[in-house]
Design an enzyme around this catalytic site. Structure first.
Site, PDB file in Angstrom:
ATOM      1  N   ARG A  23      -7.420  -2.712 -57.566  1.00  0.00           N
ATOM      2  CA  ARG A  23      -7.673  -3.015 -56.154  1.00  0.00           C
ATOM      3  C   ARG A  23      -7.857  -4.501 -55.890  1.00  0.00           C
ATOM      4  O   ARG A  23      -7.783  -4.942 -54.756  1.00  0.00           O
ATOM      5  CB  ARG A  23      -8.927  -2.274 -55.665  1.00  0.00           C
ATOM      6  CG  ARG A  23      -8.827  -0.755 -55.793  1.00  0.00           C
ATOM      7  CD  ARG A  23     -10.163  -0.114 -55.559  1.00  0.00           C
ATOM      8  NE  ARG A  23     -11.086  -0.531 -56.632  1.00  0.00           N
ATOM      9  CZ  ARG A  23     -12.406  -0.438 -56.571  1.00  0.00           C
ATOM     10  NH1 ARG A  23     -12.991   0.040 -55.507  1.00  0.00           N
ATOM     11  NH2 ARG A  23     -13.147  -0.826 -57.579  1.00  0.00           N
ATOM     12  N   GLU A  28     -20.303 -11.500 -58.035  1.00  0.00           N
ATOM     13  CA  GLU A  28     -21.499 -11.926 -57.324  1.00  0.00           C
ATOM     14  C   GLU A  28     -21.420 -13.431 -57.186  1.00  0.00           C
ATOM     15  O   GLU A  28     -21.439 -14.151 -58.183  1.00  0.00           O
ATOM     16  CB  GLU A  28     -22.721 -11.500 -58.136  1.00  0.00           C
ATOM     17  CG  GLU A  28     -24.044 -11.768 -57.477  1.00  0.00           C
ATOM     18  CD  GLU A  28     -25.188 -11.232 -58.318  1.00  0.00           C
ATOM     19  OE1 GLU A  28     -25.755 -10.189 -57.942  1.00  0.00           O
ATOM     20  OE2 GLU A  28     -25.495 -11.856 -59.355  1.00  0.00           O
ATOM     21  N   ASP A  48     -25.381 -23.806 -44.769  1.00  0.00           N
ATOM     22  CA  ASP A  48     -24.074 -23.623 -45.394  1.00  0.00           C
ATOM     23  C   ASP A  48     -23.046 -24.404 -44.593  1.00  0.00           C
ATOM     24  O   ASP A  48     -23.062 -24.387 -43.359  1.00  0.00           O
ATOM     25  CB  ASP A  48     -23.653 -22.148 -45.416  1.00  0.00           C
ATOM     26  CG  ASP A  48     -24.330 -21.337 -46.504  1.00  0.00           C
ATOM     27  OD1 ASP A  48     -25.227 -21.862 -47.182  1.00  0.00           O
ATOM     28  OD2 ASP A  48     -23.965 -20.165 -46.677  1.00  0.00           O
ATOM     29  N   HIS A  62     -20.833 -39.021 -50.904  1.00  0.00           N
ATOM     30  CA  HIS A  62     -21.885 -38.927 -49.898  1.00  0.00           C
ATOM     31  C   HIS A  62     -23.211 -38.485 -50.504  1.00  0.00           C
ATOM     32  O   HIS A  62     -23.247 -37.810 -51.525  1.00  0.00           O
ATOM     33  CB  HIS A  62     -21.504 -37.913 -48.811  1.00  0.00           C
ATOM     34  CG  HIS A  62     -20.202 -38.199 -48.158  1.00  0.00           C
ATOM     35  ND1 HIS A  62     -19.349 -37.200 -47.743  1.00  0.00           N
ATOM     36  CD2 HIS A  62     -19.582 -39.370 -47.838  1.00  0.00           C
ATOM     37  CE1 HIS A  62     -18.277 -37.739 -47.194  1.00  0.00           C
ATOM     38  NE2 HIS A  62     -18.387 -39.048 -47.238  1.00  0.00           N
ATOM     39  N   LYS A  72     -26.934 -29.534 -53.580  1.00  0.00           N
ATOM     40  CA  LYS A  72     -25.780 -28.785 -53.082  1.00  0.00           C
ATOM     41  C   LYS A  72     -25.265 -27.835 -54.151  1.00  0.00           C
ATOM     42  O   LYS A  72     -25.240 -28.180 -55.330  1.00  0.00           O
ATOM     43  CB  LYS A  72     -24.641 -29.733 -52.696  1.00  0.00           C
ATOM     44  CG  LYS A  72     -24.970 -30.681 -51.568  1.00  0.00           C
ATOM     45  CD  LYS A  72     -23.835 -31.647 -51.315  1.00  0.00           C
ATOM     46  CE  LYS A  72     -24.194 -32.639 -50.217  1.00  0.00           C
ATOM     47  NZ  LYS A  72     -23.135 -33.638 -50.039  1.00  0.00           N
ATOM     48  N   HIS A 119     -22.013 -37.342 -53.994  1.00  0.00           N
ATOM     49  CA  HIS A 119     -21.076 -36.243 -54.211  1.00  0.00           C
ATOM     50  C   HIS A 119     -19.795 -36.459 -53.413  1.00  0.00           C
ATOM     51  O   HIS A 119     -19.834 -36.947 -52.285  1.00  0.00           O
ATOM     52  CB  HIS A 119     -21.735 -34.925 -53.782  1.00  0.00           C
ATOM     53  CG  HIS A 119     -20.796 -33.778 -53.759  1.00  0.00           C
ATOM     54  ND1 HIS A 119     -20.272 -33.265 -52.591  1.00  0.00           N
ATOM     55  CD2 HIS A 119     -20.234 -33.062 -54.766  1.00  0.00           C
ATOM     56  CE1 HIS A 119     -19.455 -32.263 -52.895  1.00  0.00           C
ATOM     57  NE2 HIS A 119     -19.411 -32.129 -54.196  1.00  0.00           N
ATOM     58  N   TYR A 132     -20.177 -25.199 -49.233  1.00  0.00           N
ATOM     59  CA  TYR A 132     -21.360 -25.623 -49.964  1.00  0.00           C
ATOM     60  C   TYR A 132     -22.635 -25.249 -49.249  1.00  0.00           C
ATOM     61  O   TYR A 132     -22.707 -25.224 -48.036  1.00  0.00           O
ATOM     62  CB  TYR A 132     -21.319 -27.105 -50.312  1.00  0.00           C
ATOM     63  CG  TYR A 132     -21.099 -28.080 -49.185  1.00  0.00           C
ATOM     64  CD1 TYR A 132     -22.137 -28.880 -48.720  1.00  0.00           C
ATOM     65  CD2 TYR A 132     -19.844 -28.244 -48.627  1.00  0.00           C
ATOM     66  CE1 TYR A 132     -21.931 -29.817 -47.725  1.00  0.00           C
ATOM     67  CE2 TYR A 132     -19.623 -29.181 -47.628  1.00  0.00           C
ATOM     68  CZ  TYR A 132     -20.677 -29.959 -47.176  1.00  0.00           C
ATOM     69  OH  TYR A 132     -20.469 -30.876 -46.186  1.00  0.00           O
ATOM     70  N   ASP A 170     -15.666 -43.675 -45.023  1.00  0.00           N
ATOM     71  CA  ASP A 170     -15.802 -43.649 -46.483  1.00  0.00           C
ATOM     72  C   ASP A 170     -15.264 -44.924 -47.124  1.00  0.00           C
ATOM     73  O   ASP A 170     -15.780 -45.379 -48.151  1.00  0.00           O
ATOM     74  CB  ASP A 170     -15.119 -42.420 -47.073  1.00  0.00           C
ATOM     75  CG  ASP A 170     -15.881 -41.133 -46.784  1.00  0.00           C
ATOM     76  OD1 ASP A 170     -17.017 -41.206 -46.265  1.00  0.00           O
ATOM     77  OD2 ASP A 170     -15.352 -40.047 -47.080  1.00  0.00           O
TER      78      ASP A 170
END
Length: 184
Positions: A23, A28, A48, A62, A72, A119, A132, A170
């Site tokens: 299927r 998890e 989130d 960042h 994170k 990050h 994240y 950036d």
């Protein structure tokens, strides 16, 4: 789930146990009890976020400073990215070093980046959906970061410079040696 430590203390890669059958698959993706045992302390995620980006988009490096610092837990649900964490903790033996990991919809891995790290990521596939969890709310006044092409960091982003798509914001970020004290 399998926990893999990295050379940067506190950063870990999480590989889920995947159950496949005719299927499809099941796994998890988050369990607070198992996660907190893996990192060694309680992390309470409160926000989130999700981004959609095309190939070559580089977002980062960042961080949030001071009282708004964030840990994170990141993953990719579509495509593939190279995800990077840079240690900006002044007292750390790995200050100024980075770790990178390929995150993809195929490997289902997650990368935990604790407070005290800058990050960023670059999209290596045609498109990517990046998700994240953060343990603190975003605060515009607490934004900070490092320039993605800092020669002292020497990060291999996996694509040639001409293929990178980077925001003006950036591009204007400082090199580590010129950065303010982030408070870590």
């Amino acid at each position: 789930m399998t926990i893999t430590t990295t050379p940067l203390q506190g950063c870990i890669v999480i590989t889920p146990r995947i159950f496949n059958d005719d299927r499809g698959y099941f796994f998890e993706s988050f369990n607070a009890q198992k996660f907190n045992e893996a990192v060694g302390y309680e992390v309470n995620f409160v926000q989130d976020n999700q981004s959609y980006s095309a190939k070559g988009v580089l977002r980062g490096l960042h961080l949030q400073k001071g009282d708004h610092a964030q840990s994170k837990l990141v993953r990719v649900t579509k495509g593939e990215v190279l995800d990077v964490a840079v240690d900006v903790r002044k007292a750390s033996p790995t200050f100024g070093q980075y770790f990178s990991v390929l995150l993809s919809e195929e490997n289902h891995q997650q990368f935990f980046i604790p407070r005290g790290f800058a990050h960023g990521f670059i999209v290596l596939s045609d498109v990517a959906v990046f998700q994240y969890k953060c343990d603190n709310y975003y605060n515009k006044a607490s934004e900070g970061g490092l320039h993605y092409a800092d020669p002292d960091l020497n990060i291999d982003w996996g694509l040639p410079e001409a293929a990178l798509i980077v925001s003006e914001k950036d591009i204007e970020l400082p090199f580590l040696k010129n950065s303010p004290d982030f408070g870590f």
